[in-house]
Design a protein around this motif. Structure first.
Motif, short mmCIF file in Angstrom:
data_model
loop_
_atom_site.label_atom_id
_atom_site.label_comp_id
_atom_site.label_asym_id
_atom_site.label_seq_id
_atom_site.Cartn_x
_atom_site.Cartn_y
_atom_site.Cartn_z
N SER A 29 72.80 70.98 6.92
CA SER A 29 72.11 70.66 5.93
C SER A 29 71.83 68.94 5.99
O SER A 29 71.11 68.49 5.57
CB SER A 29 72.39 70.97 4.39
N ALA A 33 69.49 68.85 9.93
CA ALA A 33 68.06 68.93 9.20
C ALA A 33 67.38 67.73 9.23
O ALA A 33 66.24 67.85 9.11
CB ALA A 33 68.46 69.43 7.58
N PHE A 156 70.22 76.35 10.62
CA PHE A 156 69.62 75.41 9.56
C PHE A 156 68.40 74.75 10.11
O PHE A 156 67.43 74.33 9.40
CB PHE A 156 70.51 74.36 9.07
N THR A 160 65.50 74.89 7.58
CA THR A 160 64.66 74.07 6.92
C THR A 160 63.38 73.89 7.32
O THR A 160 62.38 73.59 6.42
CB THR A 160 65.48 72.69 7.68
N LEU A 176 68.23 72.18 0.14
CA LEU A 176 69.45 71.84 0.89
C LEU A 176 70.49 71.16 -0.17
O LEU A 176 71.67 71.55 0.09
CB LEU A 176 69.16 70.74 1.98
#
Length: 406
Positions: A29, A33, A156, A160, A176
């Protein structure tokens, strides 16, 4: 400094699993991301990619500067407060990021996220694990943690992407933030033991040479050899993700072939860590370190000679991925053997400082080298030089260690 007075006889899998999961979420995250927000933020706010990535580089710098004090706090028994606070800080800053309109505020947010990184990424996680498990179980626990954390980008990046498609980039950031608060902060608060104080009459144990302030290691040539190894490998691991695909395209590979080669790296990384877990009792950490550095040298010695369309590009990706997967574990497990088991968190922080600063400058430096030379030829030479440097410094460390034992 207070140390635990006893270690578990069996692996506390709940504790290890909780910390491993938080590594996956934290890296996924915060670290991975970011790349997916560059395009939508640039379109809405009019900020350039260089401006956005500059803030990210500043985060790595602030993470480097806060690594040592964070490690000292963990050594003093404050691991729960450090990692829980780091996850709460990440959640709050991600939420603020979702409302951003001002670039200076965005930079400040990422400087804060850098501090959060220093409190929740691998180094503090390793220190908390080592403090809880002791030397006998730490190797297995660290291997499991890095194995799970290795899936952070796999989980992720698509997650995301789905969140941005469904809720926009601002809504995705709130999602997130919720992961960091509802998973990481909660698990850190529940799973990490509270501050442990020594029982009356029981003195702290550890390597006498590492007692007190670990800054005495700055006069130890073995320490600087290890730092040099870590810097070289850190620069490789930061430069390759951003430059590998354009490098391969420049050398005549199709985009599909370059992307396919890139996708081999992740599975090779995980496979190498699995092999380390299976062979943990039969292979020494020194042997694993030599193999790690050799794989890196072989990968970058092979790359310049691979013709476009050759299947050998998968061999390069597998060698590099295996090396990149193994080096994280080597960097976690070797310092206690070299420098003693006292002050583990602070020592990891001292190593992380120059490594992260070097990592922060690498993407720009590789790009500048490409612009100056007019091709990626000079970057290939630098990558091989870094790999050779890491191997040479590691072998020097091995020589120092043997001299101490004799």
């Amino acid at each position: 400094m207070s140390l635990p007075t006893s270690f578990p006889d069996r692996m506390p899998w709940g504790f290890v699993s909780a910390l491993s999961l938080t590594q996956l979420v934290s890296y996924g995250s915060i670290f991975y991301a970011f790349a997916l927000f560059i395009e939508p933020m640039g379109q809405e706010l009019g900020w350039s990619k260089s401006a956005l990535t500059a803030a990210y580089s500043l985060a790595l710098a602030s993470s480097a500067l806060s690594a040592f004090p964070v490690g000292r706090l963990i050594d003093r028994g404050h691991g729960r407060a450090v990692m829980t606070g780091g996850s709460v800080l990440a959640a709050v800053l991600l939420a603020f990021w979702s409302r951003i309109e001002s670039y200076p505020v965005f930079v400040l947010i990422w400087i804060g996220l850098g501090i959060s990184m220093s409190a929740v990424f691998y180094e503090p996680g390793f220190a908390v694990l080592a403090r809880r498990l002791g030397a006998r179980l730490a190797r297995r626990g660290i291997t499991v943690m890095t194995l799970v954390g290795g899936f952070a980008s796999t989980v992720f990046i698509p997650l995301t992407h789905l969140l941005i498609d469904a809720f926009g980039w601002r809504g995705a950031l709130l999602g997130l933030a919720a992961f960091n608060l509802g998973i990481c902060a909660l698990f850190h608060a529940i799973a990490i033991p509270p501050l442990a104080r020594p029982k009356p009459g029981i003195a702290p144990t550890g390597a006498p040479s590492a007692a007190g302030n670990p800054r005495h290691l700055l006069r130890n040539p073995s320490f600087w050899c290890f730092v040099a190894t870590s810097i070289a490998q850190g620069m490789i691991s930061t430069g390759i993700p951003l430059h590998l695909i354009p490098l391969l395209i420049e050398r005549g590979f199709s985009l599909d072939a370059a992307v396919a080669a890139f996708t081999v790296i992740g599975p090779a990384q995980v496979a190498a860590r699995l092999a380390m877990a299976v062979g943990e009792r039969s292979v020494s950490i020194w042997t694993l370190g030599i193999l790690t550095m050799l794989f890196s040298v072989l990968a970058f010695a092979l790359l310049p000679f691979i013709p476009p369309g050759s299947w050998l590009i998968a061999v390069f990706a597998a060698l590099y991925g295996a090396s990149n997967g193994m080096v994280t574990i080597v960097r976690a497990l070797l310092p206690p053997e070299l420098f003693g088991r006292e002050n583990y968190g602070a020592i990891q922080g001292m190593i992380a400082m120059p490594v992260r600063i070097a990592m922060a400058t690498t993407p720009f430096a590789f790009g500048a080298l490409w612009a100056w030379w007019g091709s990626y030829g000079i970057v290939l030479a630098v990558l091989l030089a870094l790999a050779l440097c890491s191997l040479a410094c590691f072998m020097l460390n091995l020589a120092f260690a043997r001299r101490v034992r004799t």
